[in-house]
Design a protein around this motif. Structure first.
Motif, PDB file in Angstrom:
ATOM      1  N   VAL A 113       0.840  -1.195   0.000  1.00 18.19           N
ATOM      2  CA  VAL A 113       0.000   0.000   0.000  1.00 18.19           C
ATOM      3  C   VAL A 113       0.872   1.241   0.000  1.00 18.19           C
ATOM      4  O   VAL A 113       2.000   1.239   0.496  1.00 18.19           O
ATOM      5  N   GLY A 114       0.351   2.333  -0.593  1.00 22.35           N
ATOM      6  CA  GLY A 114       1.160   3.537  -0.701  1.00 22.35           C
ATOM      7  C   GLY A 114       1.552   4.086   0.656  1.00 22.35           C
ATOM      8  O   GLY A 114       2.689   3.975   1.068  1.00 22.35           O
ATOM      9  N   PHE A 115       0.605   4.688   1.373  1.00 21.62           N
ATOM     10  CA  PHE A 115       0.900   5.155   2.717  1.00 21.62           C
ATOM     11  C   PHE A 115      -0.416   5.487   3.405  1.00 21.62           C
ATOM     12  O   PHE A 115      -1.427   5.745   2.759  1.00 21.62           O
ATOM     13  N   LEU A 116      -0.383   5.440   4.725  1.00 23.19           N
ATOM     14  CA  LEU A 116      -1.531   5.829   5.523  1.00 23.19           C
ATOM     15  C   LEU A 116      -1.338   7.264   5.985  1.00 23.19           C
ATOM     16  O   LEU A 116      -0.272   7.624   6.487  1.00 23.19           O
ATOM     17  N   ALA A 117      -2.338   8.076   5.806  1.00 24.09           N
ATOM     18  CA  ALA A 117      -2.280   9.456   6.248  1.00 24.09           C
ATOM     19  C   ALA A 117      -2.893   9.573   7.635  1.00 24.09           C
ATOM     20  O   ALA A 117      -3.805   8.817   7.994  1.00 24.09           O
ATOM     21  N   PRO A 118      -2.414  10.496   8.454  1.00 25.24           N
ATOM     22  CA  PRO A 118      -3.012  10.702   9.773  1.00 25.24           C
ATOM     23  C   PRO A 118      -4.447  11.213   9.657  1.00 25.24           C
ATOM     24  O   PRO A 118      -4.848  11.744   8.614  1.00 25.24           O
ATOM     25  N   ASP A 119      -5.208  11.070  10.722  1.00 25.90           N
ATOM     26  CA  ASP A 119      -6.610  11.482  10.704  1.00 25.90           C
ATOM     27  C   ASP A 119      -6.772  12.974  10.428  1.00 25.90           C
ATOM     28  O   ASP A 119      -7.782  13.405   9.873  1.00 25.90           O
ATOM     29  N   ASP A 120      -5.777  13.769  10.837  1.00 24.79           N
ATOM     30  CA  ASP A 120      -5.890  15.223  10.675  1.00 24.79           C
ATOM     31  C   ASP A 120      -5.173  15.716   9.424  1.00 24.79           C
ATOM     32  O   ASP A 120      -4.748  16.873   9.373  1.00 24.79           O
ATOM     33  N   GLU A 121      -5.056  14.877   8.398  1.00 21.07           N
ATOM     34  CA  GLU A 121      -4.248  15.223   7.230  1.00 21.07           C
ATOM     35  C   GLU A 121      -4.605  16.585   6.617  1.00 21.07           C
ATOM     36  O   GLU A 121      -3.695  17.386   6.350  1.00 21.07           O
ATOM     37  N   PRO A 122      -5.866  16.922   6.371  1.00 16.73           N
ATOM     38  CA  PRO A 122      -6.149  18.247   5.794  1.00 16.73           C
ATOM     39  C   PRO A 122      -5.674  19.393   6.690  1.00 16.73           C
ATOM     40  O   PRO A 122      -5.062  20.353   6.205  1.00 16.73           O
ATOM     41  N   GLU A 123      -5.948  19.282   7.987  1.00 15.17           N
ATOM     42  CA  GLU A 123      -5.527  20.327   8.911  1.00 15.17           C
ATOM     43  C   GLU A 123      -3.997  20.365   9.035  1.00 15.17           C
ATOM     44  O   GLU A 123      -3.398  21.441   9.156  1.00 15.17           O
ATOM     45  N   ARG A 124      -3.389  19.200   9.000  1.00 12.23           N
ATOM     46  CA  ARG A 124      -1.928  19.107   9.091  1.00 12.23           C
ATOM     47  C   ARG A 124      -1.258  19.815   7.903  1.00 12.23           C
ATOM     48  O   ARG A 124      -0.305  20.573   8.067  1.00 12.23           O
ATOM     49  N   LEU A 125      -1.782  19.563   6.707  1.00 19.41           N
ATOM     50  CA  LEU A 125      -1.219  20.199   5.515  1.00 19.41           C
ATOM     51  C   LEU A 125      -1.431  21.709   5.549  1.00 19.41           C
ATOM     52  O   LEU A 125      -0.568  22.476   5.112  1.00 19.41           O
ATOM     53  N   ALA A 126      -2.572  22.136   6.076  1.00 14.02           N
ATOM     54  CA  ALA A 126      -2.823  23.574   6.198  1.00 14.02           C
ATOM     55  C   ALA A 126      -1.839  24.206   7.181  1.00 14.02           C
ATOM     56  O   ALA A 126      -1.327  25.308   6.949  1.00 14.02           O
ATOM     57  N   ALA A 127      -1.565  23.498   8.283  1.00 11.53           N
ATOM     58  CA  ALA A 127      -0.602  24.002   9.267  1.00 11.53           C
ATOM     59  C   ALA A 127       0.791  24.080   8.660  1.00 11.53           C
ATOM     60  O   ALA A 127       1.530  25.060   8.871  1.00 11.53           O
ATOM     61  N   LEU A 128       1.162  23.067   7.883  1.00 13.32           N
ATOM     62  CA  LEU A 128       2.463  23.071   7.220  1.00 13.32           C
ATOM     63  C   LEU A 128       2.587  24.252   6.261  1.00 13.32           C
ATOM     64  O   LEU A 128       3.635  24.921   6.201  1.00 13.32           O
ATOM     65  N   ALA A 129       1.523  24.532   5.515  1.00 13.95           N
ATOM     66  CA  ALA A 129       1.550  25.629   4.534  1.00 13.95           C
ATOM     67  C   ALA A 129       1.784  26.977   5.209  1.00 13.95           C
ATOM     68  O   ALA A 129       2.364  27.890   4.604  1.00 13.95           O
ATOM     69  N   GLU A 130       1.354  27.122   6.449  1.00 16.14           N
ATOM     70  CA  GLU A 130       1.525  28.399   7.142  1.00 16.14           C
ATOM     71  C   GLU A 130       2.995  28.760   7.335  1.00 16.14           C
ATOM     72  O   GLU A 130       3.342  29.936   7.465  1.00 16.14           O
ATOM     73  N   TYR A 131       3.861  27.748   7.348  1.00 11.98           N
ATOM     74  CA  TYR A 131       5.283  28.034   7.580  1.00 11.98           C
ATOM     75  C   TYR A 131       5.991  28.481   6.297  1.00 11.98           C
ATOM     76  O   TYR A 131       7.031  29.121   6.374  1.00 11.98           O
ATOM     77  N   ASP A 132       5.433  28.122   5.130  1.00 15.59           N
ATOM     78  CA  ASP A 132       5.992  28.587   3.848  1.00 15.59           C
ATOM     79  C   ASP A 132       7.525  28.583   3.923  1.00 15.59           C
ATOM     80  O   ASP A 132       8.184  29.626   3.849  1.00 15.59           O
ATOM     81  N   VAL A 133       8.066  27.388   4.068  1.00 13.80           N
ATOM     82  CA  VAL A 133       9.482  27.230   4.411  1.00 13.80           C
ATOM     83  C   VAL A 133      10.409  27.932   3.425  1.00 13.80           C
ATOM     84  O   VAL A 133      11.477  28.431   3.804  1.00 13.80           O
ATOM     85  N   GLU A 134      10.029  28.009   2.163  1.00 14.34           N
ATOM     86  CA  GLU A 134      10.901  28.645   1.173  1.00 14.34           C
ATOM     87  C   GLU A 134      11.156  30.113   1.489  1.00 14.34           C
ATOM     88  O   GLU A 134      12.152  30.690   1.036  1.00 14.34           O
ATOM     89  N   SER A 135      10.253  30.704   2.278  1.00 15.00           N
ATOM     90  CA  SER A 135      10.432  32.114   2.631  1.00 15.00           C
ATOM     91  C   SER A 135      11.145  32.287   3.964  1.00 15.00           C
ATOM     92  O   SER A 135      11.395  33.417   4.393  1.00 15.00           O
ATOM     93  N   LEU A 136      11.491  31.187   4.630  1.00 15.38           N
ATOM     94  CA  LEU A 136      12.116  31.268   5.946  1.00 15.38           C
ATOM     95  C   LEU A 136      13.608  30.965   5.842  1.00 15.38           C
ATOM     96  O   LEU A 136      14.005  29.984   5.212  1.00 15.38           O
ATOM     97  N   PRO A 137      14.463  31.758   6.486  1.00 18.53           N
ATOM     98  CA  PRO A 137      15.915  31.514   6.455  1.00 18.53           C
ATOM     99  C   PRO A 137      16.327  30.457   7.480  1.00 18.53           C
ATOM    100  O   PRO A 137      16.901  30.767   8.532  1.00 18.53           O
ATOM    101  N   VAL A 138      16.062  29.190   7.172  1.00 18.44           N
ATOM    102  CA  VAL A 138      16.346  28.128   8.138  1.00 18.44           C
ATOM    103  C   VAL A 138      17.449  27.189   7.683  1.00 18.44           C
ATOM    104  O   VAL A 138      17.911  26.349   8.460  1.00 18.44           O
ATOM    105  N   GLU A 139      17.908  27.311   6.436  1.00 18.73           N
ATOM    106  CA  GLU A 139      18.840  26.323   5.900  1.00 18.73           C
ATOM    107  C   GLU A 139      20.120  26.231   6.725  1.00 18.73           C
ATOM    108  O   GLU A 139      20.557  25.132   7.097  1.00 18.73           O
ATOM    109  N   ASP A 140      20.741  27.362   7.039  1.00 20.82           N
ATOM    110  CA  ASP A 140      21.989  27.333   7.795  1.00 20.82           C
ATOM    111  C   ASP A 140      21.775  26.791   9.203  1.00 20.82           C
ATOM    112  O   ASP A 140      22.579  25.990   9.707  1.00 20.82           O
ATOM    113  N   SER A 141      20.693  27.226   9.854  1.00 23.42           N
ATOM    114  CA  SER A 141      20.406  26.756  11.211  1.00 23.42           C
ATOM    115  C   SER A 141      20.175  25.248  11.234  1.00 23.42           C
ATOM    116  O   SER A 141      20.679  24.541  12.112  1.00 23.42           O
TER     117      SER A 141
END
Length: 286
Positions: A113-141
């Motif tokens: 099977v491909g993978f099981l997603a957590p029960d809160d998958e839609p909310e989880r993805l929305a929370a992840l999108a809020e961080y917009d990692v490409e706009s955050l200077p975290v690579e060096d840290s």
């Protein structure tokens, strides 16, 4: 129980550990490396549903077979939750002959099977999108952090990855050239479903991952992963160790890895807050 064990082991690819109670089953499941579970419904200290619940607490993707003469109409199947459950009536004339075949088939299907997603998958993805990692200077840290983690645990590889809709995106990695893996390929898909740090001592001995060509190609033999959890309780990523030899991590080491995961999450959260506050300061009133 002996007849069930014998029926399973009649299949050349399967071995079975017979246990007589829910308590013993819970202990065996907690020990890890359980590819699947066959359980009766009526047990001396509970029911097969309690065993299924124990599986769900440890690894939700582990398949279960309910082998019983109790009718499905008498079983609250809603309690199965995310566990993969197959029902086989023990009163069928060829039930024991079929059990080994069904067990092998269910295990093979679970591994594919491909993978099981957590029960809160839609909310989880929305929370992840809020961080917009490409706009955050975290690579060096994060690069410094993975260097520190690898050194602290004397591990071959340490990485920080965010688990997106279809892939895991590696933000920093010490010891390997990792960019992305699909969620079907990455162990973190399984690890993120567990509350505690997940450890796989020997990947080749774990049916969930032994046929994973990507892991085999990288020579990975062991894994440990800790959740990066947002303040709202959504798991958006993992801080992980992988090594090229069989390896375990004791309770203290698992707690330390979780501390590192919390540090990575705190860095992300701080960067997000600074970015948002800066954006508010630069807004021009209409």
């Amino acid at each position: 129980m002996d007849a069930v064990t014998a029926a399973i082991e009649a299949e050349e690819t399967l071995t079975a550990d017979g246990v007589p109670s829910v308590e013993r089953a819970r202990a065996r499941i907690a020990d890890g490396d359980v590819a699947g579970v066959v359980t009766a419904y009526d047990l001396p200290d509970g029911t097969g549903l309690d065993v299924v619940e124990a599986v769900r607490e440890e690894t939700a993707q582990t398949p279960c077979i309910l082998f019983t003469d109790v009718s499905p109409m008498e079983i609250d199947t809603a309690q199965f939750g995310d566990a993969i459950v197959e029902y086989l009536n023990r009163d069928l004339p060829d039930a024991y002959d079929r059990l080994g075949f069904v067990a092998e088939d269910v295990l093979n299907h679970a591994a594919q099977v491909g993978f099981l997603a957590p029960d809160d998958e839609p909310e989880r993805l929305a929370a992840l999108a809020e961080y917009d990692v490409e706009s955050l200077p975290v690579e060096d840290s994060f690069s410094r952090l993975t260097d520190l983690i690898a050194s602290h645990f004397d591990a071959g590889v340490a990485f920080i990855g965010l688990i997106e809709r279809e892939e895991e995106n590696f933000l920093a990695c010490h010891g390997a050239d990792l960019d992305t893996l699909t969620r079907e390929e990455t162990i973190c898909t399984h690890s993120m479903l567990q509350e505690d740090v997940m450890v796989v001592e020997d990947i080749r001995a774990d049916r969930r991952f032994s046929e994973n060509n990507s892991l085999e190609a990288m020579g990975i033999r062991s894994y440990a992963g800790a959740n990066m959890t947002t303040p709202d309780g959504h798991v958006i990523g993992q801080v992980c160790l992988i090594d090229f030899e069989v390896r375990n991590y004791d309770e203290g080491e698992r707690e330390e890895l979780q501390d590192f995961a919390e540090t990575a999450m705190e860095i992300l959260e701080l960067r997000r807050q600074v970015r948002d506050e800066s954006a508010e300061d630069t807004e021009v009133p209409a």
